[in-house]
Motif scaffolding. Structure first.
Motif, PDB file in Angstrom:
ATOM      1  N   LEU A  24       0.825  -1.065   0.225  1.00 32.73           N
ATOM      2  CA  LEU A  24      -0.018  -0.243  -0.005  1.00 32.73           C
ATOM      3  C   LEU A  24       0.933   1.381  -0.155  1.00 32.73           C
ATOM      4  O   LEU A  24       1.728   1.354   0.995  1.00 32.73           O
ATOM      5  N   SER A  25       0.730   1.883  -0.938  1.00 32.80           N
ATOM      6  CA  SER A  25       1.379   3.384  -0.903  1.00 32.80           C
ATOM      7  C   SER A  25       0.746   4.261   0.167  1.00 32.80           C
ATOM      8  O   SER A  25      -0.429   4.345   0.181  1.00 32.80           O
ATOM      9  N   THR A  26       1.552   5.055   0.877  1.00 30.44           N
ATOM     10  CA  THR A  26       1.079   6.032   1.920  1.00 30.44           C
ATOM     11  C   THR A  26       0.254   7.097   1.124  1.00 30.44           C
ATOM     12  O   THR A  26      -0.630   7.842   1.491  1.00 30.44           O
ATOM     13  N   ALA A  27       0.424   7.207  -0.189  1.00 32.48           N
ATOM     14  CA  ALA A  27      -0.223   8.327  -0.994  1.00 32.48           C
ATOM     15  C   ALA A  27      -1.587   7.845  -1.212  1.00 32.48           C
ATOM     16  O   ALA A  27      -2.591   8.596  -1.321  1.00 32.48           O
ATOM     17  N   SER A  28      -1.863   6.673  -0.983  1.00 32.31           N
ATOM     18  CA  SER A  28      -3.341   6.143  -1.172  1.00 32.31           C
ATOM     19  C   SER A  28      -4.207   6.721   0.022  1.00 32.31           C
ATOM     20  O   SER A  28      -5.551   6.456  -0.147  1.00 32.31           O
ATOM     21  N   VAL A  29      -3.863   7.219   0.883  1.00 31.83           N
ATOM     22  CA  VAL A  29      -4.580   7.682   2.226  1.00 31.83           C
ATOM     23  C   VAL A  29      -4.575   9.314   2.193  1.00 31.83           C
ATOM     24  O   VAL A  29      -5.214   9.743   2.927  1.00 31.83           O
ATOM     25  N   TYR A  30      -3.928   9.938   1.337  1.00 32.79           N
ATOM     26  CA  TYR A  30      -3.856  11.241   1.144  1.00 32.79           C
ATOM     27  C   TYR A  30      -5.282  12.054   1.163  1.00 32.79           C
ATOM     28  O   TYR A  30      -6.333  11.559   0.574  1.00 32.79           O
ATOM     29  N   PRO A  31      -5.552  12.892   2.082  1.00 35.26           N
ATOM     30  CA  PRO A  31      -4.643  13.657   3.000  1.00 35.26           C
ATOM     31  C   PRO A  31      -4.480  13.182   4.163  1.00 35.26           C
ATOM     32  O   PRO A  31      -3.806  14.049   5.002  1.00 35.26           O
ATOM     33  N   ARG A  32      -4.878  12.107   4.567  1.00 35.27           N
ATOM     34  CA  ARG A  32      -4.439  11.351   5.825  1.00 35.27           C
ATOM     35  C   ARG A  32      -2.987  11.074   5.709  1.00 35.27           C
ATOM     36  O   ARG A  32      -2.310  11.183   4.917  1.00 35.27           O
ATOM     37  N   LYS A  33      -2.335  11.021   7.128  1.00 38.00           N
ATOM     38  CA  LYS A  33      -0.912  10.743   6.873  1.00 38.00           C
ATOM     39  C   LYS A  33      -0.324   9.475   6.985  1.00 38.00           C
ATOM     40  O   LYS A  33      -0.956   8.410   7.233  1.00 38.00           O
ATOM     41  N   ALA A  34       0.915   9.236   7.256  1.00 39.60           N
ATOM     42  CA  ALA A  34       1.741   7.966   6.838  1.00 39.60           C
ATOM     43  C   ALA A  34       1.193   6.830   8.076  1.00 39.60           C
ATOM     44  O   ALA A  34       0.779   5.680   8.057  1.00 39.60           O
ATOM     45  N   GLN A  35       0.879   7.490   9.356  1.00 38.11           N
ATOM     46  CA  GLN A  35       0.342   6.529  10.426  1.00 38.11           C
ATOM     47  C   GLN A  35      -0.792   5.763  10.096  1.00 38.11           C
ATOM     48  O   GLN A  35      -1.239   4.728  10.313  1.00 38.11           O
ATOM     49  N   TYR A  36      -1.644   6.780   9.378  1.00 41.09           N
ATOM     50  CA  TYR A  36      -2.903   5.823   9.028  1.00 41.09           C
ATOM     51  C   TYR A  36      -2.841   4.823   8.033  1.00 41.09           C
ATOM     52  O   TYR A  36      -3.564   3.819   8.068  1.00 41.09           O
ATOM     53  N   ALA A  37      -1.621   5.215   7.147  1.00 42.40           N
ATOM     54  CA  ALA A  37      -1.544   4.040   6.014  1.00 42.40           C
ATOM     55  C   ALA A  37      -1.038   2.900   6.672  1.00 42.40           C
ATOM     56  O   ALA A  37      -1.203   1.610   6.408  1.00 42.40           O
ATOM     57  N   PHE A  38      -0.080   3.074   7.603  1.00 42.60           N
ATOM     58  CA  PHE A  38       0.568   1.860   8.353  1.00 42.60           C
ATOM     59  C   PHE A  38      -0.742   0.933   9.098  1.00 42.60           C
ATOM     60  O   PHE A  38      -0.949  -0.249   9.020  1.00 42.60           O
ATOM     61  N   GLU A  39      -1.658   1.686   9.734  1.00 36.73           N
ATOM     62  CA  GLU A  39      -2.441   1.184  10.344  1.00 36.73           C
ATOM     63  C   GLU A  39      -3.566   0.315   9.493  1.00 36.73           C
ATOM     64  O   GLU A  39      -3.878  -0.845   9.487  1.00 36.73           O
ATOM     65  N   ALA A  40      -4.171   0.918   8.439  1.00 37.78           N
ATOM     66  CA  ALA A  40      -4.768   0.372   7.064  1.00 37.78           C
ATOM     67  C   ALA A  40      -4.229  -0.801   6.615  1.00 37.78           C
ATOM     68  O   ALA A  40      -4.955  -1.903   6.395  1.00 37.78           O
ATOM     69  N   ALA A  41      -2.701  -0.647   6.147  1.00 39.50           N
ATOM     70  CA  ALA A  41      -2.094  -1.875   5.720  1.00 39.50           C
ATOM     71  C   ALA A  41      -2.066  -3.148   6.704  1.00 39.50           C
ATOM     72  O   ALA A  41      -2.372  -4.200   6.059  1.00 39.50           O
ATOM     73  N   ALA A  42      -1.974  -2.769   8.068  1.00 44.55           N
ATOM     74  CA  ALA A  42      -1.946  -3.797   8.874  1.00 44.55           C
ATOM     75  C   ALA A  42      -3.377  -4.510   8.843  1.00 44.55           C
ATOM     76  O   ALA A  42      -3.725  -5.591   8.976  1.00 44.55           O
ATOM     77  N   ASP A  43      -4.325  -3.542   9.203  1.00 44.27           N
ATOM     78  CA  ASP A  43      -5.496  -4.217   9.390  1.00 44.27           C
ATOM     79  C   ASP A  43      -6.089  -4.834   8.241  1.00 44.27           C
ATOM     80  O   ASP A  43      -6.977  -5.916   8.380  1.00 44.27           O
ATOM     81  N   LEU A  44      -6.166  -4.547   6.783  1.00 43.38           N
ATOM     82  CA  LEU A  44      -6.513  -5.216   5.652  1.00 43.38           C
ATOM     83  C   LEU A  44      -5.630  -6.328   5.331  1.00 43.38           C
ATOM     84  O   LEU A  44      -6.177  -7.015   4.384  1.00 43.38           O
ATOM     85  N   GLY A  45      -4.245  -6.488   5.628  1.00 44.56           N
ATOM     86  CA  GLY A  45      -3.784  -7.422   5.344  1.00 44.56           C
ATOM     87  C   GLY A  45      -2.780  -7.448   4.242  1.00 44.56           C
ATOM     88  O   GLY A  45      -2.469  -8.275   3.336  1.00 44.56           O
ATOM     89  N   TYR A  46      -2.342  -5.936   3.899  1.00 43.80           N
ATOM     90  CA  TYR A  46      -1.392  -5.732   2.926  1.00 43.80           C
ATOM     91  C   TYR A  46       0.156  -6.558   3.155  1.00 43.80           C
ATOM     92  O   TYR A  46       0.371  -6.609   4.575  1.00 43.80           O
ATOM     93  N   ASP A  47       0.828  -6.687   2.204  1.00 41.98           N
ATOM     94  CA  ASP A  47       2.176  -7.225   2.405  1.00 41.98           C
ATOM     95  C   ASP A  47       3.248  -6.140   2.981  1.00 41.98           C
ATOM     96  O   ASP A  47       4.297  -6.635   3.220  1.00 41.98           O
ATOM     97  N   GLY A  48       2.750  -4.961   2.820  1.00 40.12           N
ATOM     98  CA  GLY A  48       3.879  -3.878   3.151  1.00 40.12           C
ATOM     99  C   GLY A  48       3.393  -2.489   2.526  1.00 40.12           C
ATOM    100  O   GLY A  48       2.270  -2.528   2.470  1.00 40.12           O
ATOM    101  N   VAL A  49       4.211  -1.609   2.827  1.00 43.36           N
ATOM    102  CA  VAL A  49       3.887  -0.114   2.289  1.00 43.36           C
ATOM    103  C   VAL A  49       4.989   0.304   1.614  1.00 43.36           C
ATOM    104  O   VAL A  49       5.985  -0.074   1.693  1.00 43.36           O
ATOM    105  N   GLU A  50       4.457   1.216   0.527  1.00 46.33           N
ATOM    106  CA  GLU A  50       5.475   2.124  -0.377  1.00 46.33           C
ATOM    107  C   GLU A  50       5.518   3.564   0.537  1.00 46.33           C
ATOM    108  O   GLU A  50       4.246   3.997   0.757  1.00 46.33           O
TER     109      GLU A  50
END
Length: 317
Positions: A24-50
């Motif tokens: 998951l790219s952290t850009a995918s949650v813009y304008p939310r910030k990077a912390q939200y992207a990490f939380e979403a990636a973990a909750d949804l089961g992504y393999d990592g982040v960009e």
């Protein structure tokens, strides 16, 4: 959509073909910030982040990123250098040193790929050295520099060649490239055909859809006119190894639930078509009925940059 439909990667048996990682790219949650992207990636089961490096200070801080990665048990697999118009002032105005700093950040957080856009045409000095600089940095141990396909800038009346040495990496000698399906849509290219064009140089994929608009939409895959399903299936057929990065725009999401559904639908789309063998097709739900816009607000910045360029007031980089 249940999170149980998008499980984390299971251990491979001996001799099994490695599964393509979906991150998951952290850009995918813009304008939310990077912390939200990490939380979403973990909750949804992504393999990592960009990590897209831009004004969010966390994206510029290796220690903060390592803490987020450890806290959520989500690896940082790639870094996107701050080369968007909206990140032109991140880490200063000189783009060459910013690319070097992106490589250093990748090493510090354990990422193996750095994605970079080609220079804007007003960055004359940077453009002259770009291919050599990419070649030099691509030799950095453990890090691949993957130059992204872009597109001509269009309005209703004219087309502007905005990148030097050019927006199409197939015309240049980069060792590794990133295929962005939304950019292919703006350029009115067939992303499936680009797999043959890029061939062995394809190192990285940004998964998003587009509708051949003059704006870079970064739609949920399946909501545009690019053959996203066929591209993913062909990557599997070829035994390609790399990351497929979901890089969609959710900035017009009206609620957190809408944003989460788009992230989940994109992951489910990717996992569906990256699964070898026959399986049911998948079309994402239509999403909220709002007007599609330029993904990161680049359209407005593009107008400003073009005006500065015409007036001769933009920096030369």
């Amino acid at each position: 959509m249940s999170d149980a439909t998008t499980p984390r990667e299971a251990p491979r048996s001996p001799g099994e073909q490695p599964r393509i990682h979906v991150t998951l790219s952290t850009a995918s949650v813009y304008p939310r910030k990077a912390q939200y992207a990490f939380e979403a990636a973990a909750d949804l089961g992504y393999d990592g982040v960009e990590v897209m490096v831009w004004s969010d200070e966390t994206t510029q801080d290796a220690a903060a990123l390592r803490r987020l990665s450890a806290e959520h048990d989500v690896p940082i697999r790639s870094i996107h250098a701050p080369t968007l118009l909206v990140s032109q002032r991140v880490w200063g105005r000189s783009p060459g040193p910013k690319l070097r700093r992106s490589v250093e950040l990748a090493q510090e957080v354990g990422a193996s790929t750095v994605v970079v856009h080609p220079p804007f045409r007003w960055q004359y000095r940077y453009a002259r050295e770009f291919e050599d600089l990419v070649g030099e940095l691509d030799e950095t141990e453990g890090v691949t520099i993957a130059v992204e396909n872009m597109y001509p800038w269009r309005s209703r009346k004219r087309e502007m060649q905005a990148y030097l040495p050019g927006w199409d990496p197939s015309e240049h000698g980069y060792e590794h490239v990133t295929l962005d399906l939304s950019h292919a849509a703006v350029a009115q290219q067939d992303a499936l055909a680009l797999l043959d064009v890029f061939d062995g140089r394809l190192a990285h994929v940004h998964l998003a859809d587009g509708s051949s608009s003059i704006t870079d939409e970064h739609l949920v895959p399946g909501r545009g006119d690019q053959p996203c399903d066929l591209v993913l299936a062909e990557l599997v057929r070829r035994g390609w190894e790399g990351d497929v990065v979901v890089e969609i725009s959710t900035r017009r999401a009206r609620t957190a639930a809408e944003r989460r559904e788009d992230l989940a639908a994109s992951l489910f789309f990717a996992r569906t078509y990256l699964t070898p063998g026959p399986h049911p097709g998948y079309s994402p739900p239509p999403g909220p009925p709002h007007r599609h816009v330029d993904a990161w607000g680049e359209a407005e910045a593009r107008e400003i940059a073009a005006a500065e360029d015409a007036a001769g007031s933009a920096g030369t980089g």
